[in-house]
Design a protein around this motif. Sequence first.
Motif, PDB file in Angstrom:
ATOM      1  N   LEU A  90     -70.184  -5.539 -17.059  1.00 46.72           N
ATOM      2  CA  LEU A  90     -70.173  -6.984 -16.787  1.00 46.72           C
ATOM      3  C   LEU A  90     -70.770  -7.282 -15.406  1.00 46.72           C
ATOM      4  N   PRO A  91     -71.593  -8.341 -15.296  1.00 46.15           N
ATOM      5  CA  PRO A  91     -72.160  -8.700 -13.977  1.00 46.15           C
ATOM      6  C   PRO A  91     -71.050  -8.930 -12.946  1.00 46.15           C
ATOM      7  N   VAL A  92     -71.354  -8.663 -11.695  1.00 46.77           N
ATOM      8  CA  VAL A  92     -70.439  -8.805 -10.550  1.00 46.77           C
ATOM      9  C   VAL A  92     -69.341  -7.743 -10.609  1.00 46.77           C
ATOM     10  N   LEU A  93     -68.562  -7.739 -11.723  1.00 47.66           N
ATOM     11  CA  LEU A  93     -67.499  -6.747 -11.833  1.00 47.66           C
ATOM     12  C   LEU A  93     -68.073  -5.333 -11.865  1.00 47.66           C
ATOM     13  N   ASN A  94     -69.289  -5.184 -12.393  1.00 52.19           N
ATOM     14  CA  ASN A  94     -69.910  -3.862 -12.439  1.00 52.19           C
ATOM     15  C   ASN A  94     -70.053  -3.262 -11.053  1.00 52.19           C
ATOM     16  N   PHE A  95     -70.395  -4.117 -10.068  1.00 50.24           N
ATOM     17  CA  PHE A  95     -70.521  -3.625  -8.694  1.00 50.24           C
ATOM     18  C   PHE A  95     -69.183  -3.046  -8.214  1.00 50.24           C
ATOM     19  N   ILE A  96     -68.104  -3.750  -8.512  1.00 49.59           N
ATOM     20  CA  ILE A  96     -66.779  -3.298  -8.069  1.00 49.59           C
ATOM     21  C   ILE A  96     -66.401  -2.003  -8.780  1.00 49.59           C
ATOM     22  N   PHE A  97     -66.586  -1.977 -10.107  1.00 49.72           N
ATOM     23  CA  PHE A  97     -66.197  -0.787 -10.871  1.00 49.72           C
ATOM     24  C   PHE A  97     -67.041   0.426 -10.473  1.00 49.72           C
ATOM     25  N   ARG A  98     -68.346   0.203 -10.314  1.00 51.43           N
ATOM     26  CA  ARG A  98     -69.248   1.299  -9.958  1.00 51.43           C
ATOM     27  C   ARG A  98     -68.913   1.840  -8.571  1.00 51.43           C
ATOM     28  N   THR A  99     -68.668   0.930  -7.628  1.00 57.59           N
ATOM     29  CA  THR A  99     -68.310   1.333  -6.267  1.00 57.59           C
ATOM     30  C   THR A  99     -67.002   2.112  -6.249  1.00 57.59           C
ATOM     31  N   GLY A 100     -66.063   1.717  -7.096  1.00 54.81           N
ATOM     32  CA  GLY A 100     -64.776   2.399  -7.158  1.00 54.81           C
ATOM     33  C   GLY A 100     -64.804   3.683  -7.957  1.00 54.81           C
ATOM     34  N   GLY A 101     -65.969   4.087  -8.465  1.00 59.75           N
ATOM     35  CA  GLY A 101     -66.086   5.344  -9.190  1.00 59.75           C
ATOM     36  C   GLY A 101     -65.548   5.293 -10.598  1.00 59.75           C
ATOM     37  N   ALA A 102     -65.532   4.096 -11.226  1.00 55.61           N
ATOM     38  CA  ALA A 102     -65.032   3.977 -12.597  1.00 55.61           C
ATOM     39  C   ALA A 102     -65.874   4.821 -13.560  1.00 55.61           C
ATOM     40  N   ILE A 103     -65.224   5.283 -14.628  1.00 54.75           N
ATOM     41  CA  ILE A 103     -65.885   6.123 -15.632  1.00 54.75           C
ATOM     42  C   ILE A 103     -66.030   5.311 -16.912  1.00 54.75           C
ATOM     43  N   PRO A 104     -67.257   4.898 -17.267  1.00 53.86           N
ATOM     44  CA  PRO A 104     -67.439   4.124 -18.512  1.00 53.86           C
ATOM     45  C   PRO A 104     -67.337   5.028 -19.729  1.00 53.86           C
ATOM     46  N   ILE A 105     -66.681   4.527 -20.784  1.00 52.73           N
ATOM     47  CA  ILE A 105     -66.498   5.332 -21.985  1.00 52.73           C
ATOM     48  C   ILE A 105     -66.629   4.432 -23.208  1.00 52.73           C
ATOM     49  N   CYS A 106     -67.034   4.993 -24.286  1.00 50.94           N
ATOM     50  CA  CYS A 106     -67.076   4.291 -25.563  1.00 50.94           C
ATOM     51  C   CYS A 106     -66.699   5.295 -26.646  1.00 50.94           C
ATOM     52  N   SER A 107     -66.582   4.852 -27.900  1.00 53.08           N
ATOM     53  CA  SER A 107     -66.176   5.756 -28.977  1.00 53.08           C
ATOM     54  C   SER A 107     -67.299   6.722 -29.321  1.00 53.08           C
ATOM     55  N   GLN A 108     -66.914   7.817 -29.949  1.00 53.99           N
ATOM     56  CA  GLN A 108     -67.920   8.795 -30.369  1.00 53.99           C
ATOM     57  C   GLN A 108     -68.906   8.192 -31.358  1.00 53.99           C
ATOM     58  N   LYS A 109     -68.429   7.239 -32.213  1.00 55.39           N
ATOM     59  CA  LYS A 109     -69.310   6.611 -33.188  1.00 55.39           C
ATOM     60  C   LYS A 109     -70.381   5.756 -32.504  1.00 55.39           C
ATOM     61  N   GLU A 110     -69.979   5.043 -31.432  1.00 55.25           N
ATOM     62  CA  GLU A 110     -70.930   4.168 -30.737  1.00 55.25           C
ATOM     63  C   GLU A 110     -72.017   4.966 -30.030  1.00 55.25           C
ATOM     64  N   ASP A 111     -71.608   5.996 -29.274  1.00 57.62           N
ATOM     65  CA  ASP A 111     -72.581   6.767 -28.486  1.00 57.62           C
ATOM     66  C   ASP A 111     -71.982   8.140 -28.187  1.00 57.62           C
ATOM     67  N   PRO A 112     -72.242   9.122 -29.045  1.00 60.88           N
ATOM     68  CA  PRO A 112     -71.638  10.459 -28.859  1.00 60.88           C
ATOM     69  C   PRO A 112     -71.956  11.074 -27.505  1.00 60.88           C
ATOM     70  N   GLN A 113     -73.189  10.884 -27.015  1.00 67.60           N
ATOM     71  CA  GLN A 113     -73.577  11.486 -25.733  1.00 67.60           C
ATOM     72  C   GLN A 113     -72.800  10.859 -24.576  1.00 67.60           C
ATOM     73  N   ALA A 114     -72.670   9.514 -24.589  1.00 68.39           N
ATOM     74  CA  ALA A 114     -71.926   8.829 -23.532  1.00 68.39           C
ATOM     75  C   ALA A 114     -70.456   9.227 -23.557  1.00 68.39           C
ATOM     76  N   TYR A 115     -69.913   9.413 -24.777  1.00 63.94           N
ATOM     77  CA  TYR A 115     -68.516   9.826 -24.903  1.00 63.94           C
ATOM     78  C   TYR A 115     -68.293  11.208 -24.285  1.00 63.94           C
ATOM     79  N   GLU A 116     -69.140  12.170 -24.610  1.00 61.72           N
ATOM     80  CA  GLU A 116     -68.984  13.523 -24.069  1.00 61.72           C
ATOM     81  C   GLU A 116     -69.191  13.539 -22.550  1.00 61.72           C
ATOM     82  N   GLN A 117     -70.126  12.735 -22.087  1.00 60.55           N
ATOM     83  CA  GLN A 117     -70.360  12.664 -20.636  1.00 60.55           C
ATOM     84  C   GLN A 117     -69.135  12.102 -19.921  1.00 60.55           C
ATOM     85  N   ALA A 118     -68.499  11.088 -20.532  1.00 60.00           N
ATOM     86  CA  ALA A 118     -67.291  10.509 -19.940  1.00 60.00           C
ATOM     87  C   ALA A 118     -66.150  11.521 -19.923  1.00 60.00           C
ATOM     88  N   MET A 119     -65.965  12.258 -21.016  1.00 58.72           N
ATOM     89  CA  MET A 119     -64.889  13.255 -21.071  1.00 58.72           C
ATOM     90  C   MET A 119     -65.091  14.345 -20.015  1.00 58.72           C
TER      91      MET A 119
END
Length: 626
Positions: free
Chosen positions: A490-519
């Motif tokens: 999300l705009p604006v909030l992304n700056f806060i989350f990214r700065t705080g080191g948040a880990i984005p995740i989604c389901s394996q069905k949506e994006d298997p590579q992003a899911y494994e990277q998050a884990m």
Amino acid sequence: MKGIKTADLLASKRFLPLFLTQFFGALNDNLFKNALLVMIVSASIVSAEQVNTVVNLAAGLFILPFFLFSALAGQLADKFEKSRIIRAIKFAEIIIMLVGALAFYLGMLWLLLAVLFFMGTQSAFFGPVKYAILPQHLGNDELIAGNARVGMGTFVAILIGTIVGSLIGGSAQVQWLAGGVVLVVALVGWLSSRKIPLAEPWAKGLKIDWNIPRVSWQLIRLATEKQTVFLAILGISWFWMLGATYLTQMPNFTKTVLKGEPGVIALVLSAFTVGVAMGSMLCDKLSGPRVEIGLVPLGALGLSLMGIDLYFAAESYQVDAVVSPMVFLASGDSWRVMVDILLLGLFGGLYIVPLYAMVQARTAPEKRARIIGSNNILNAFFMVLASVLGILFLGVAKFSIAELYLTVAFMNIAVALFIFLQVPEFTMRFLVWLMGHSLYRVSHSGLEQIPPRGAAIIVCNHVSYVDALLLAGAVRRPIRFIMYKPIYELPVLNFIFRTGGAIPICSQKEDPQAYEQAMQSISDALKQGQLLCLFPEGKLTGDGEIDVFKPGIERILARDPVPVVPMALKGLWRSFFSRSNGGAFRKPFRPGWRQVSVLASAPLSPESATAETLRAKVMALRGADQ
């Protein structure tokens, strides 16, 4: 140690003697310095043409020892028992003040300047041990309160020293009165130091390096090991440059621009020091028990705005004759000047206290005094630079003092932007603090059960788009959030989350590579002993109820078994950022405080922390109210 409330610190034997020792030391520094500066400005011991040069020379001589001796002082404070060092320093102050009393009596400018240098020397040795001893006598949850009270006491001492020193410097009895007062204060400070509790050294085996240039450079390099700590030190040093610029020129500013008598000099300087004391205590109130660095950008912004307005206030000030304090205060234009100076100090307090606490909290105990020594070296360099800039701008470039103030206010904007861009955590924490102190009235319960160190996971219900911000503002430890990727982006909030080191995740069905990277990122963070937060529902609630917890938490614990802390957010449903009434951001925004609760229960072992058990715990915490 941690059982004593921060409000009771001043009644504590582990804090009060140090507080009083620091108070009387700062009082004596300012008694002596301001009496001397007023003597110089009133042209009683120098010609009018030499005033600006001698004033800036005196300021530089007081600060120079911090540059020369802070490295040695930091080593001594790490190697030897600290209360003994403090008593030796305070005894040396008595000897220096005996010479100071003689210098005042004889009216010898060169000897007064030499005494000023030695006053700076004993203060340079006191600085590292003062700030290094605080974390030994106070708990982590008392650091902000302890620093705020030290800051408040220091600036109250500066206030009293400024008023009394200015009045003594302008009196006919200055030759004997100044020496007698500073000698008595030195004796009281030494008596206070005798009650400071023992503080054993953290680095007994440290070998003292007497090569001052080499060890000074080594200490600065030591401070650069942690970027956030080093930039906090740069921020502190920049503040002292600003403060030195304002305070050094203030007597002559009052005399030449405000047309004030010595009493007006004391009044104007008092406004600044009262402001810093107010800002220090306000910082304690706004921060709570945590080191809230989100106040630093607020302080920096206020410093620049008030500095700019002070220039325009001085330009509009019109007085034809020399004025007494009462006549000055009766002038309408004077109040704008006084308010600007008062707020300069207040925003300075908001700026400086969290930075000092941050350096203490994020520095290893065995290096703390030397890191503070490196801080003092850089402080001294910047304050000497303030004297050099004063001589160049006022003496060479022929700026007015008001124009010098305007210049440093704009310079402050540039320096603040540089620091905040290098460490976005300052800006992120400011936005988090702003959210928690403008839109919501947040109450906490059970947060002391969150492990103070080591790997752990927080699980919490997901009610609104600002849940992560409220949790980050409530929990003392830095949190890395595991959050749904579309919310992370999300705009604006992304700056806060990214700065705080948040880990984005989604389901394996949506994006298997992003899911494994998050884990993998989650596993790496836990192995490093970090605190993570997961919203196991996987989405925002659409009806205010707590949805089924997905089994992702169990997969994480199977790979990295760590304690799990159930937490609940209460009071956010039907808020602007929730999905109530047709969706988030659709209902009219109504500013004002909304009562929100952040609740935590005891950690569960990884073996018992199933998704179903955790959901039951979170539901019990939240209760029936949404």
